[in-house]
Scaffold this active site. Structure first.
Site, PDB file in Angstrom:
ATOM      1  CD1 TRP A 130      78.260  48.225  56.293  1.00 42.82           C
ATOM      2  CD2 TRP A 130      78.088  46.387  57.016  1.00 42.82           C
ATOM      3  NE1 TRP A 130      79.581  47.555  55.339  1.00 42.82           N
ATOM      4  CE2 TRP A 130      79.223  46.333  56.120  1.00 42.82           C
ATOM      5  CE3 TRP A 130      77.955  45.109  57.664  1.00 42.82           C
ATOM      6  CZ2 TRP A 130      80.432  45.383  56.008  1.00 42.82           C
ATOM      7  CZ3 TRP A 130      79.047  43.622  57.414  1.00 42.82           C
ATOM      8  CH2 TRP A 130      80.146  44.025  56.705  1.00 42.82           C
ATOM      9  CG  ASP A 211      77.856  43.842  63.025  1.00 41.89           C
ATOM     10  OD1 ASP A 211      78.940  42.994  63.610  1.00 41.89           O
ATOM     11  OD2 ASP A 211      78.110  44.970  62.063  1.00 41.89           O
ATOM     12  CE  LYS A 246      84.667  49.472  60.169  1.00 45.26           C
ATOM     13  NZ  LYS A 246      84.881  49.615  59.294  1.00 45.26           N
TER      14      LYS A 246
HETATM   15  N1  KET Z   1      79.147  45.870  61.236  1.00 45.23           N
HETATM   16  C1  KET Z   1      79.567  46.923  60.575  1.00 45.23           C
HETATM   17  C2  KET Z   1      78.746  47.568  61.220  1.00 45.23           C
HETATM   18  C3  KET Z   1      80.235  47.548  59.793  1.00 45.23           C
HETATM   19  O1  KET Z   1      79.967  48.565  60.069  1.00 45.23           O
HETATM   20  C4  KET Z   1      81.351  47.297  58.817  1.00 45.23           C
HETATM   21  C5  KET Z   1      82.310  47.827  58.385  1.00 45.23           C
HETATM   22  C6  KET Z   1      81.522  45.332  59.321  1.00 45.23           C
HETATM   23  C7  KET Z   1      80.704  45.129  60.597  1.00 45.23           C
HETATM   24  C8  KET Z   1      82.558  44.977  59.123  1.00 45.23           C
HETATM   25  O2  KET Z   1      84.167  44.167  60.078  1.00 45.23           O
HETATM   26  P1  KET Z   1      84.855  44.118  59.275  1.00 45.23           P
HETATM   27  O3  KET Z   1      85.846  43.663  60.534  1.00 45.23           O
HETATM   28  O4  KET Z   1      86.117  45.706  58.379  1.00 45.23           O
HETATM   29  O5  KET Z   1      84.636  42.661  58.739  1.00 45.23           O
HETATM   30  N2  KET Z   1      81.873  48.679  57.552  1.00 45.23           N
HETATM   31  C9  KET Z   1      82.605  49.808  56.914  1.00 45.23           C
HETATM   32  C10 KET Z   1      83.764  49.210  55.666  1.00 45.23           C
HETATM   33  C11 KET Z   1      82.598  47.988  54.636  1.00 45.23           C
HETATM   34  O6  KET Z   1      80.889  47.687  54.134  1.00 45.23           O
HETATM   35  O7  KET Z   1      83.466  46.883  55.108  1.00 45.23           O
HETATM   36  C12 KET Z   1      81.787  50.501  56.077  1.00 45.23           C
HETATM   37  O8  KET Z   1      80.512  50.861  56.348  1.00 45.23           O
HETATM   38  O9  KET Z   1      82.253  51.404  55.592  1.00 45.23           O
END
Ligand code: KET
Length: 397
Positions: A130, A211, A246
């Protein structure tokens, strides 16, 4: 005064959402950001969340500042989900957990902690990962390197290369690992491979930072945290950042947690204090609404059971879309292997489409994928799958 400020090229994932929103094409399909939409293309509010919100709203409650570490019930929810209810490590008070502003906030606070207390440590992320992993750690002044992971030839993991690389690392170097639903590839390690990795981590004195943003979307709630629980059983020090974005469909509330598993209770107390101090310096304390929802849903047996079923329904619909897309593509495109669609886990598929093919999908069909070929399968539904498959077949010609 600001003419020397650089233009921002935009974020490769969040920038796509902005472009998608502005697109006037009625056939547009959003397969970019990792967000689950239902079969009608709608962002769901989970039933368990509706019930929790009804409790919060009636009567409307005062909103004091939360403590720096967030709500106790939110923190407990993170711990029980990750480590298991009644886990020995929790009874021994060896886990320092704070509620955070999403998984992003957890990574930020964790990265700042590592920079302050382990300034010699480098952080290694999978190639690819990511994109924000790299950005967050570098922004906290932690040097970031990449370890071999995805094998484009086989669609699997370059396991031997990865292990050989880990063998070259120094004690206290940090390994950013994805316990399930690897982002962006959807390709996970098997349990036997995790065992080998974690044994090496122990032998070399490396520090795992896991993560987990998709618990429940891979196999199930328990199997998805195999690596986390195994590391705890082995007595490894461990960082875990988790997100409820999610699996509670609470994206905009930005709720998550950071847990640090320590060798002793005394160390956990010290770490906990420093995490709080870290939060104070960045945003003082987390907002309360999302934390209350997490607390209510996770700590009520009936709502928790309802939640698990709702997550599994999302997981199963994604799996159906994987199978359908694979079948349609196999019937339309000869001589190309689409089995990756059903073997990869979680929200994402790494399609192997080139940046040019991804650009063509966007310009000719208003179908949005991330430039690296990552598709969010959760944006597919029975109304758009044929359209997407035809478009993919066209750009693959
Ligand atoms: N870790 C991973 C692996 C991940 O894919 C995301 C979000 C996050 C942490 C962030 O979590 P949050 O609770 O939303 O802060 N991924 C999606 C959204 C983004 O890029 O912000 C994505 O990969 O599309």
């Amino acid at each position: 005064m600001f003419s020397a400020v650089d233009y921002y090229a935009g974020d490769p994932i969040l920038g796509l959402m902005e472009k998608y929103k502005a697109d006037q094409n009625p056939k547009k399909v959003n397969l970019g950001v990792g967000v689950y939409y239902d079969n009608d293309g709608i962002l769901p509010v989970l039933e368990c969340v509706k019930k929790a919100e009804a409790q919060i709203a009636n009567p409307v409650k005062a909103r004091p500042y939360l403590p720096m570490e967030g709500l106790a019930g939110h923190r407990l929810a993170c711990q029980e989900l990750l480590f298991g209810k009644g886990a020995k490590v929790l009874e021994e008070n060896r886990v320092a957990t704070i509620a955070t502003i999403g998984g992003s906030g957890a990574l930020k606070v964790g990265a700042e902690f590592i920079n302050q207390w382990f300034p010699q440590s480098k952080c290694y992320v999978s190639d690819p990962t990511w994109g924000n992993h790299i950005a967050i750690f570098e922004n906290a002044d932690v040097e970031v390197g990449k370890y071999p992971y995805y094998d484009a030839q086989t669609g699997g993991v370059k396991f031997d290369e990865m292990i050989a690389f880990f063998n070259t690392l120094n004690k206290d170097d940090v390994l950013l690992l994805h316990p399930c639903c690897h982002n962006p590839t959807g390709v996970d390690l098997t349990q036997a491979q995790w065992d080998i990795v974690l044994n090496l981590v122990q032998e070399k004195g490396l520090v795992p930072f896991m993560d987990i943003a998709y618990q429940g979307f891979g196999e199930d709630m328990e199997a998805d945290v195999y690596a986390i629980r195994k590391a705890v059983d082995m007595g490894l020090p461990l960082f875990v950042s988790n997100s409820f974005s999610k699996n509670l469909s609470l994206y905009g509330e930005r709720v998550g947690g950071l847990s640090v598993v320590c060798p002793t209770e005394d160390e956990a107390t010290r770490v906990f204090g420093q995490l709080k101090f870290g939060v104070r310096r960045i945003y003082s304390s987390p907002p309360s609404h999302g934390g209350h929802v997490v607390d209510i849903v996770m700590n009520d047996d009936a709502l928790n059971a309802e939640w698990v079923e709702e997550v599994y329904a999302m997981r199963d619909r994604i799996q159906q879309m994987r199978e359908q897309l694979r079948a349609v593509l196999e019937s339309k495109v000869e001589g190309r292997d689409f089995s990756y669609l059903t073997t990869q886990k979680g929200m994402f598929s790494f399609t192997g489409l080139t940046p040019e093919q991804v650009a063509k999908l966007q310009s000719d069909y208003a179908i949005y994928l991330v430039g690296n070929g990552r598709m969010c399968v959760a944006g597919l539904n029975t109304n758009n799958i044929e359209y997407v498959a035809n478009a993919m077949a066209d750009v693959l010609k």
